[in-house]
Motif scaffolding. Sequence first.
Motif, PDB file in Angstrom:
ATOM      1  N   ALA A   1       5.076  -1.231  10.347  1.00 47.37           N
ATOM      2  CA  ALA A   1       3.714  -0.702  10.231  1.00 47.37           C
ATOM      3  C   ALA A   1       3.187  -1.049   8.856  1.00 47.37           C
ATOM      4  N   ARG A   2       1.872  -1.160   8.732  1.00 45.95           N
ATOM      5  CA  ARG A   2       1.265  -1.387   7.424  1.00 45.95           C
ATOM      6  C   ARG A   2       1.327  -0.084   6.630  1.00 45.95           C
ATOM      7  N   PRO A   3       2.015  -0.072   5.488  1.00 45.01           N
ATOM      8  CA  PRO A   3       2.189   1.179   4.750  1.00 45.01           C
ATOM      9  C   PRO A   3       1.049   1.405   3.771  1.00 45.01           C
ATOM     10  N   GLY A   4       0.958   2.635   3.260  1.00 42.40           N
ATOM     11  CA  GLY A   4       0.118   2.890   2.104  1.00 42.40           C
ATOM     12  C   GLY A   4       0.824   2.381   0.858  1.00 42.40           C
ATOM     13  N   ALA A   5       0.106   2.352  -0.246  1.00 43.98           N
ATOM     14  CA  ALA A   5       0.686   1.843  -1.490  1.00 43.98           C
ATOM     15  C   ALA A   5       1.734   2.814  -2.022  1.00 43.98           C
ATOM     16  N   ARG A   6       2.849   2.264  -2.476  1.00 44.91           N
ATOM     17  CA  ARG A   6       3.842   3.079  -3.178  1.00 44.91           C
ATOM     18  C   ARG A   6       3.333   3.338  -4.591  1.00 44.91           C
ATOM     19  N   GLU A   7       3.319   4.595  -4.991  1.00 46.41           N
ATOM     20  CA  GLU A   7       2.642   4.960  -6.228  1.00 46.41           C
ATOM     21  C   GLU A   7       3.440   4.661  -7.487  1.00 46.41           C
ATOM     22  N   ASP A   8       4.704   4.319  -7.363  1.00 47.80           N
ATOM     23  CA  ASP A   8       5.479   4.012  -8.561  1.00 47.80           C
ATOM     24  C   ASP A   8       5.928   2.564  -8.565  1.00 47.80           C
ATOM     25  N   VAL A   9       5.193   1.726  -7.865  1.00 46.46           N
ATOM     26  CA  VAL A   9       5.507   0.303  -7.809  1.00 46.46           C
ATOM     27  C   VAL A   9       4.297  -0.458  -8.324  1.00 46.46           C
ATOM     28  N   GLY A  10       4.544  -1.488  -9.128  1.00 47.32           N
ATOM     29  CA  GLY A  10       3.440  -2.281  -9.629  1.00 47.32           C
ATOM     30  C   GLY A  10       3.046  -1.876 -11.028  1.00 47.32           C
ATOM     31  N   PRO A  11       1.861  -2.289 -11.463  1.00 46.99           N
ATOM     32  CA  PRO A  11       1.449  -2.039 -12.843  1.00 46.99           C
ATOM     33  C   PRO A  11       1.197  -0.561 -13.098  1.00 46.99           C
ATOM     34  N   ARG A  12       1.163  -0.215 -14.374  1.00 49.21           N
ATOM     35  CA  ARG A  12       0.944   1.174 -14.765  1.00 49.21           C
ATOM     36  C   ARG A  12      -0.403   1.685 -14.252  1.00 49.21           C
TER      37      ARG A  12
END
Length: 897
Positions: free
Chosen positions: A883-894
Amino acid sequence: METTARTREEERGYPDHWEADVVLRDGGTAHLRPIRPSDSDKLDAFHNAQSEESTYLRFFAPYPRLSERDLHRFTHVDHRDRVAIIALIGDEIVGVVRYDKINASQAEVAFNISDAHQGRGLGSVLLEHVAAAARERGITRFFAETLPSNARMINVFQEAGYTVAQDLDDGIVTVDFDLTPTADSVAVMRAREHRAEARSIQRVLRPQHVAVVGASRAYRTVGRTVLRNLEAAGFTGSVSVVNPGASEVAGHPAYPSVRDVPGEVDLAVIAVPAEAVEAVVVDCAARGVLGLVVLSVGFGEDGSAEGRRRQRELVRLARSHGMRVIGPSSFGVVNTEPEVQLNASLAPVAPARGRIGMFSQAGALGLAILDGAAQRGLGMSTYVSAGNRADVSANDMLQYWQDDEGTSAVLLYLESIGNPRKFTRLARRVALDKPVVALRSGRASQGVPIGHSVRESRVPREAVDALFRQAGVIRVESISQLFDVGQLVATQPAPAGDRVAVVGNSDALGLLTADALESWRMQLAGDPVSVRPEATAEEFAAAVEQVFARDDVHSVVAVFMPPLVTPGQDVARVVADAAQRYGKTTVATFLGIRGVPEQLRGEPDGTMPPRGSVPSYPTPEEAVRALVAASRYAAWRRRPRGTVPELEGVDRVAARALVEERLAQAGEGERVRLDYADAATLLRHYGVRVEPTVFVSTVGEAVAAARRLGYPVVLKTAVPALRSRPDLSDVRLDLGDSTALVRAWSELRLSLGEEAVRDAMVQRMAPVGVPVVISALEDPLFGPVVTFGVGGVASEVLGDRTYRFPPVTDVDVAELVRGVKALPLLTGYRGGNEPVDLAAIEVLVQRVAQLKDDLPEVAEVVLDPVLTSAGGATVVRAVVWLARPGAREDVGPRRLV
């Protein structure tokens, strides 16, 4: 006009998810977003404000004005091959980063940072965000051309943690680097995040000038109470009052607006009606205020659409103008440092100076929490009541307390966890040096308080408990226990082991204590040592010395009934003296006292209670419970940290390609179940082999399949409604030849009907073993969650499962597998079977965890059953959902979330 332009941009694929609030190096905030055509005037103003030198460094030539053509080209981008991200403070652009695609995998990147905001870390945070955008668009390398004198831009690339190549040709420096995140680049980003967020909290907790907005002449109003408490605490800075309806309040001149307050204002405490808060925030922004504590109610906590709108606008306005917000519906903040002495709260008496940092989400409970601490004589370094937790959260406070020398233990009262992945990462880091004790309410319902913006979670409360254990957080179940454990970990050294001695003047109390210790699986260091009730102080001292002097004793529980002859004060001094001399963790049940009586206190050190003090509890059971919590935390600190292993045989590129291809064939928002072949292929890309399955619809096809697979085989129905029903036998095992297979086919058809064999499957017979279940899912709130259990009744009926949150170390996985209550079934229960290969199970778990961490699009993966034996582990069946997930909040830039 703006709305119309924005609508057109969104139709052209404007990437909303690239928008972010960020914290800068000095603790201020800014808003990042993709550039829009409507930003033309802002961009023109930004360029015109730049110095000649900055313009020359950006364009390699004098460039005093941007033409209409330039402005159109710079603001009209496709957000794919040409991308520009701007940083805004208020309505002004303070930084721009852009890339232009050169070929399929490479792009040229360039920065321009406002002269007035140089040195605030804008370049590094813009690089993080534009690099993430580029990776999303398939770009893997950046290059930039700059002048040798542009040291700032060169440093941004060099200090980002990437492997940077430089080349000087014809007076131009070319910088080139791969955008793939590395351990170094992630570490650099995390370190910058830590320093920035800690600094943003420091600006709130260590102000030099506080403005109380809404303080009135009425004595019992909220604003007047805060003003009175600031003065009573002896705040070392200056205080101003804002009240447009008065000329003075309590001897302070009153100003009509924050704009009119003389001097620089660091912190504004807002106590005005909710509908007036927005205007106050605008005034604070214009005045350059650094932080806000909003005591006002009438926001998200009232459950209304207008309240939620007010709360969102409060945070948007504050962050876009560089301010952090504590609240709304906050009880206030306290900092007992002698250099500050801030009590900007509704507590009439500030807590004594101590070494505990306390964070509470419940504004209404603030007074009860501080009063409970005062009753125990428990001091605090800092106290923050977040109220609705619209902005500043426990994660921000953990960043601050990690380096705060005045804080040696952290207490958290949590009504919700907005970013559990980040919480786990930060709590683990803090807990390595300082105990973190947490009480989370709503365990029964997993509910979220009104006013808290948190995504829905599907994980059970046992998983949240596992998250705390994985992070080294000491979880408690009541406010009383929060302080019970807090006063112990803040005053006593961590236990060096789990062997506990009991000493006292009552056989009955000694036995109760021993029973409590055994119920918690603590090891008793010998029988309880008791003296007669009328023993002298010297006899007490001898018994205490006997216990503390033993090398095999790590902790001591001292239990005393009120002595009949010897004064209780003398007994207490004996215990406190031994605890100090031997440095062993000590708790007491003394005269029914909860807290630290004077005679059990250590040497004065300016804090309450002093370090080395012995906490006392009304009952032995409470003392033991606190000691157990401290002992388990100490064991977590002593255990090996473990590593996230580099797994062989993993093909991430092929796995992602398969997932993207299958999702591309699905409808918008559709959840897709992979067929058996695709599920096996995806798992094979992560080194997990699933037993081959052949689907058949006739007995001839079944015989042919068995011949290809090799006997013995298993015949099963594939009809979902008939699978795993306890009243039906849907599987025929250990079929050694075609005759046995044909007979089994007939039996299956007769018992389950023609439908069962029209949709059947044949597998090779797996080695006999103990079935286990390994699964992982993508939770909207927690992100990836890995689960383990022994197959059958243990996990399905009794819920005997364990949980961990990727990324997981080898130590995490070992604890996951060994944490189930049914572990004896895997280790040779009563000699009924050989112990299974636990290492093989751990490897499977690690591979599933890695797959789930890498691929948020894998909504759920279930390996059931996995047959385990001394010879290894065999995956018999695998189910995978996408499934297409929502964004993981602790992944990626600050970013602030």
